[in-house]
Design an enzyme around this catalytic site. Structure first.
Site, PDB file in Angstrom:
ATOM      1  N   ARG A  98       0.868  -1.201  -0.134  1.00  0.00           N
ATOM      2  CA  ARG A  98       0.067   0.225   0.084  1.00  0.00           C
ATOM      3  C   ARG A  98       0.786   1.113  -0.068  1.00  0.00           C
ATOM      4  O   ARG A  98       0.623   2.267  -0.605  1.00  0.00           O
ATOM      5  CB  ARG A  98      -0.935  -0.033   1.245  1.00  0.00           C
ATOM      6  CG  ARG A  98      -2.251   0.821   0.938  1.00  0.00           C
ATOM      7  CD  ARG A  98      -1.918   2.215   1.641  1.00  0.00           C
ATOM      8  NE  ARG A  98      -1.403   2.104   3.023  1.00  0.00           N
ATOM      9  CZ  ARG A  98      -0.182   2.760   3.176  1.00  0.00           C
ATOM     10  NH1 ARG A  98      -0.073   3.676   2.554  1.00  0.00           N
ATOM     11  NH2 ARG A  98      -0.043   2.704   4.887  1.00  0.00           N
ATOM     12  N   LEU A 139       9.915  15.026   1.551  1.00  0.00           N
ATOM     13  CA  LEU A 139       9.587  15.955   2.409  1.00  0.00           C
ATOM     14  C   LEU A 139      10.460  16.279   3.708  1.00  0.00           C
ATOM     15  O   LEU A 139      11.191  17.052   4.192  1.00  0.00           O
ATOM     16  CB  LEU A 139       8.074  16.355   2.774  1.00  0.00           C
ATOM     17  CG  LEU A 139       7.714  17.426   3.716  1.00  0.00           C
ATOM     18  CD1 LEU A 139       7.868  18.772   3.060  1.00  0.00           C
ATOM     19  CD2 LEU A 139       6.181  17.034   4.129  1.00  0.00           C
ATOM     20  N   SER A 146       7.879  16.000  12.034  1.00  0.00           N
ATOM     21  CA  SER A 146       6.409  16.541  12.302  1.00  0.00           C
ATOM     22  C   SER A 146       6.348  17.803  12.164  1.00  0.00           C
ATOM     23  O   SER A 146       5.616  18.373  11.484  1.00  0.00           O
ATOM     24  CB  SER A 146       6.295  16.221  13.735  1.00  0.00           C
ATOM     25  OG  SER A 146       6.187  14.784  14.027  1.00  0.00           O
ATOM     26  N   LEU A 247      -0.152  15.450   1.474  1.00  0.00           N
ATOM     27  CA  LEU A 247      -0.006  14.518   2.651  1.00  0.00           C
ATOM     28  C   LEU A 247      -1.376  13.940   3.180  1.00  0.00           C
ATOM     29  O   LEU A 247      -1.766  13.060   3.347  1.00  0.00           O
ATOM     30  CB  LEU A 247       0.483  14.804   3.747  1.00  0.00           C
ATOM     31  CG  LEU A 247       2.065  15.257   3.656  1.00  0.00           C
ATOM     32  CD1 LEU A 247       2.767  15.795   5.107  1.00  0.00           C
ATOM     33  CD2 LEU A 247       2.853  13.917   3.339  1.00  0.00           C
ATOM     34  N   ASN A 248      -2.532  15.055   2.658  1.00  0.00           N
ATOM     35  CA  ASN A 248      -3.786  15.014   3.002  1.00  0.00           C
ATOM     36  C   ASN A 248      -4.339  13.612   2.126  1.00  0.00           C
ATOM     37  O   ASN A 248      -5.134  12.813   2.523  1.00  0.00           O
ATOM     38  CB  ASN A 248      -4.799  16.073   2.878  1.00  0.00           C
ATOM     39  CG  ASN A 248      -4.455  16.966   3.932  1.00  0.00           C
ATOM     40  OD1 ASN A 248      -4.482  16.674   5.157  1.00  0.00           O
ATOM     41  ND2 ASN A 248      -4.613  18.192   3.539  1.00  0.00           N
ATOM     42  N   GLU A 371       2.942  10.226   7.560  1.00  0.00           N
ATOM     43  CA  GLU A 371       1.813  10.892   7.348  1.00  0.00           C
ATOM     44  C   GLU A 371       1.236  11.371   8.399  1.00  0.00           C
ATOM     45  O   GLU A 371       0.025  11.587   8.695  1.00  0.00           O
ATOM     46  CB  GLU A 371       0.885   9.977   6.756  1.00  0.00           C
ATOM     47  CG  GLU A 371       1.169   9.056   5.574  1.00  0.00           C
ATOM     48  CD  GLU A 371       1.567  10.118   4.243  1.00  0.00           C
ATOM     49  OE1 GLU A 371       1.218  11.355   4.301  1.00  0.00           O
ATOM     50  OE2 GLU A 371       2.329   9.440   3.540  1.00  0.00           O
TER      51      GLU A 371
HETATM   52  C1  LIG Z   1       8.697   3.586   6.902  1.00  0.00           C
HETATM   53  C2  LIG Z   1       8.638   4.991   6.576  1.00  0.00           C
HETATM   54  C3  LIG Z   1       8.411   5.599   5.165  1.00  0.00           C
HETATM   55  C4  LIG Z   1       8.562   7.162   5.292  1.00  0.00           C
HETATM   56  N1  LIG Z   1       8.073   7.526   4.023  1.00  0.00           N
HETATM   57  C5  LIG Z   1       8.261   8.837   3.819  1.00  0.00           C
HETATM   58  C6  LIG Z   1       8.061   9.654   2.357  1.00  0.00           C
HETATM   59  O1  LIG Z   1       8.120   8.860   1.460  1.00  0.00           O
HETATM   60  N2  LIG Z   1       8.561  10.889   2.248  1.00  0.00           N
HETATM   61  C7  LIG Z   1       8.412  11.695   3.529  1.00  0.00           C
HETATM   62  O2  LIG Z   1       8.567  12.883   3.279  1.00  0.00           O
HETATM   63  N3  LIG Z   1       8.906  11.248   4.754  1.00  0.00           N
HETATM   64  C8  LIG Z   1       8.488   9.810   4.912  1.00  0.00           C
HETATM   65  N4  LIG Z   1       8.656   9.275   6.142  1.00  0.00           N
HETATM   66  C9  LIG Z   1       8.999  10.101   7.329  1.00  0.00           C
HETATM   67  C10 LIG Z   1       7.812  10.345   8.327  1.00  0.00           C
HETATM   68  O3  LIG Z   1       6.677  11.282   7.566  1.00  0.00           O
HETATM   69  C11 LIG Z   1       8.160  11.118   9.581  1.00  0.00           C
HETATM   70  O4  LIG Z   1       8.875  10.026  10.193  1.00  0.00           O
HETATM   71  C12 LIG Z   1       7.135  11.531  10.481  1.00  0.00           C
HETATM   72  O5  LIG Z   1       6.607  12.825   9.960  1.00  0.00           O
HETATM   73  C13 LIG Z   1       7.727  11.913  11.756  1.00  0.00           C
HETATM   74  O6  LIG Z   1       8.775  12.464  11.825  1.00  0.00           O
HETATM   75  P1  LIG Z   1      10.161  11.953  12.862  1.00  0.00           P
HETATM   76  O7  LIG Z   1      10.304  10.645  12.482  1.00  0.00           O
HETATM   77  O8  LIG Z   1      11.232  12.975  12.481  1.00  0.00           O
HETATM   78  O9  LIG Z   1       9.670  12.148  14.022  1.00  0.00           O
HETATM   79  P2  LIG Z   1       9.633  13.807  15.193  1.00  0.00           P
HETATM   80  O10 LIG Z   1       8.988  14.543  14.533  1.00  0.00           O
HETATM   81  O11 LIG Z   1      10.898  13.577  15.696  1.00  0.00           O
HETATM   82  O12 LIG Z   1       8.615  13.056  16.337  1.00  0.00           O
HETATM   83  C14 LIG Z   1       9.300  12.308  17.301  1.00  0.00           C
HETATM   84  C15 LIG Z   1       7.988  12.133  18.417  1.00  0.00           C
HETATM   85  O13 LIG Z   1       7.612  13.337  18.905  1.00  0.00           O
HETATM   86  C16 LIG Z   1       5.872  13.556  18.991  1.00  0.00           C
HETATM   87  N5  LIG Z   1       5.885  14.830  18.477  1.00  0.00           N
HETATM   88  C17 LIG Z   1       6.035  15.694  17.496  1.00  0.00           C
HETATM   89  N6  LIG Z   1       5.730  16.802  17.579  1.00  0.00           N
HETATM   90  C18 LIG Z   1       4.799  16.975  18.783  1.00  0.00           C
HETATM   91  C19 LIG Z   1       4.434  17.949  19.506  1.00  0.00           C
HETATM   92  N7  LIG Z   1       3.932  19.227  19.123  1.00  0.00           N
HETATM   93  N8  LIG Z   1       3.638  17.473  20.642  1.00  0.00           N
HETATM   94  C20 LIG Z   1       4.096  16.326  21.404  1.00  0.00           C
HETATM   95  N9  LIG Z   1       4.726  15.382  20.666  1.00  0.00           N
HETATM   96  C21 LIG Z   1       5.020  15.724  19.464  1.00  0.00           C
HETATM   97  C22 LIG Z   1       5.768  12.551  17.710  1.00  0.00           C
HETATM   98  O14 LIG Z   1       4.421  12.403  17.547  1.00  0.00           O
HETATM   99  C23 LIG Z   1       6.679  11.514  17.877  1.00  0.00           C
HETATM  100  O15 LIG Z   1       6.351  10.702  18.850  1.00  0.00           O
HETATM  101  C24 LIG Z   1       8.465   7.958   6.436  1.00  0.00           C
HETATM  102  C25 LIG Z   1       8.919   7.351   7.504  1.00  0.00           C
HETATM  103  C26 LIG Z   1       8.853   6.023   7.683  1.00  0.00           C
HETATM  104  C27 LIG Z   1       8.888   5.528   9.062  1.00  0.00           C
END
Ligand SMILES: Cc1cc2nc3c(=O)[nH]c(=O)nc-3n(C[C@H](O)[C@H](O)[C@H](O)COP(=O)(O)OP(=O)(O)OC[C@H]3O[C@@H](n4cnc5c(N)ncnc54)[C@H](O)[C@@H]3O)c2cc1C
Length: 392
Positions: A98, A139, A146, A247-248, A371
């Protein structure tokens, strides 16, 4: 005495009555593809950390699911509900499958379809819809997931060219992509760029040692003085709203997809519990088991009803993107709870790849994070309910 049981928990909910005949047929075709082409092999792919993505992309193109909810340029132009139910069936096979389809259709193709020039659309979309060209969407960065507004990847003007520098992280399909949609900071704010994979300075090393989404390619994108012509920029996307609207689209598919994984877990577990004899009776005949199965079935059915409602709003053109957060949060959170509970019902057998349950549970850890994490969606819902933003 045992009584007849429904073929699927969802039959008991009567959800088929909410879907028209064409959509049901399309869903059955995707289910048939998954049964024939994915289920016999996916445990091995998962174990080996491999997906024959190029072959599968062509077959998925023939099936008509790549960019299926988009109009024109070789795309099928189906309803949002049909796209959602296709995601449900694909993720019942594996979240990696998916993900391949979501990233192709809802992120890479959607970005070009919604924000691209006519020339960019003509060049890429028909080949991507056919699965002859694979796309990815860059992205996330190592330090900004996040909070993508903090991105450091930069595109600067050099004459009429653009020169890109930076690193993207966790990019699905990255190493196998023919084209990357890359978001970068410019003097005019965040803009999107269409980067053909062979462009000098562009590399996409694969991320290994994953314990989740093993049947999916995840990569870094490294942009080292990548020089692009002026017309590589997506003309219609200005600011962060561009990538967020993509993303939406992908989140919408996950609202349905995660429930497909949960459904596969639950059906596997019901079948197992009906045949597994413990203390001289089927495991399914114990009240403790039935309480678990009943609660899981209820959450699955409620989740799909919410998904279908969100799909109907999208088809009616009245969906507020913040409503997708309700579905993404609920579907993934409940799916992962169902997968974990099913794993326990299967006992030791549940920890192997002989059953799909722990594979789904491990995959859903990624789905929970990408996402928009659950916390991010909770904060979106919290903001709607209270009027206060709690992101910072
Ligand atoms: C297998 C896989 C495939 C992916 N594919 C893509 C892709 O194709 N393209 C792409 O661009 N990205 C992709 N991603 C990235 C994904 O979108 C990010 O991992 C996600 O946005 C979270 O970012 P991070 O891992 O940096 O976590 P972080 O942003 O560092 O977050 C860490 C923790 O902090 C929490 N957190 C964040 N903000 C807050 C807040 N304001 N208050 C409280 N808690 C908070 C989060 O919920 C999380 O638990 C992929 C990730 C994975 C694992």
């Amino acid at each position: 005495m045992t009584l007849p049981v429904p073929a699927s928990t969802l039959e008991y909910f009567g959800v088929d009555a909410l879907v028209d005949d064409d959509t049901r047929e399309l869903q059955a075709a995707v289910r048939g593809f998954v049964d024939r082409r994915i289920r016999p092999h996916v445990a091995t792919w998962y174990e080996e950390g491999h997906l024959p993505a190029r072959d599968l992309a062509r077959e998925l193109g023939q099936l008509g699911v790549l960019g299926m909810h988009l109009d024109g340029y070789g795309c099928a132009g189906t309803s949002a509900v049909a796209y959602g139910l296709a995601c449900f069936e694909l993720e019942a096979g594996d979240s990696g499958l998916r993900s391949l389809v979501s990233v192709q259709g809802s992120l890479a193709m959607y970005a070009i379809w919604r924000f691209g020039s006519e020339e960019q659309k003509q060049r890429w979309l028909p080949r991507m819809a056919a699965g002859e060209a694979i796309g990815c969407f860059g992205l996330t960065e190592p330090d900004f997931g996040s909070d993508p507004a903090g991105m450091r990847t930069r595109a600067r003007r050099d004459g009429s060219d653009w020169v890109l520098n930076g690193t993207k992280m966790w990019i699905t399909n990255g190493s196998i992509a023919d084209v990357a949609v890359v978001w970068a900071r410019t003097d005019e704010g965040i803009r999107g760029f269409v980067v053909p994979a062979g462009t000098p300075g562009f590399t996409a090393p694969e991320i290994t040692r994953k314990l989740s989404l093993r049947a999916s390619v995840t990569s870094e994108l490294v942009l080292d003085d990548v020089r692009l012509p002026a017309d590589a920029m997506l003309p219609e996307a200005a600011g962060l709203s561009g990538p967020l609207s993509c993303l939406n689209e992908a989140r919408f598919g996950i609202v349905f997809g995660a429930l497909g994984a949960a459904h596969d877990c639950l059906q596997t577990t019901i079948e197992y519990a009906r045949s597994r004899q413990i203390f001289d009776r089927p495991l399914a005949a114990y009240q403790a088991t039935q309480l678990k199965l009943a609660d899981m079935g209820l959450e699955l059915g409620k989740g799909l009803l919410l998904a279908l409602h969100i799909g109907a709003l999208k088809d009616a053109g009245t969906l507020d993107h913040r409503q997708i957060s309700l579905g993404k949060l609920n579907s993934v959170r409940e799916a992962i709870a169902i997968a974990r509970e099913c794993r326990a019902v299967l006992g030791a057998a549940g920890i192997t790849l002989d059953y799909p349950v722990m594979r789904h549970a491990a995959n859903l850890e990624s789905v929970l994070t990408y996402e928009g994490t659950s916390e991010v969606h909770q904060l979106i819902v919290g903001q709607v309910l209270t009027g206060h933003s709690a992101f910072r």
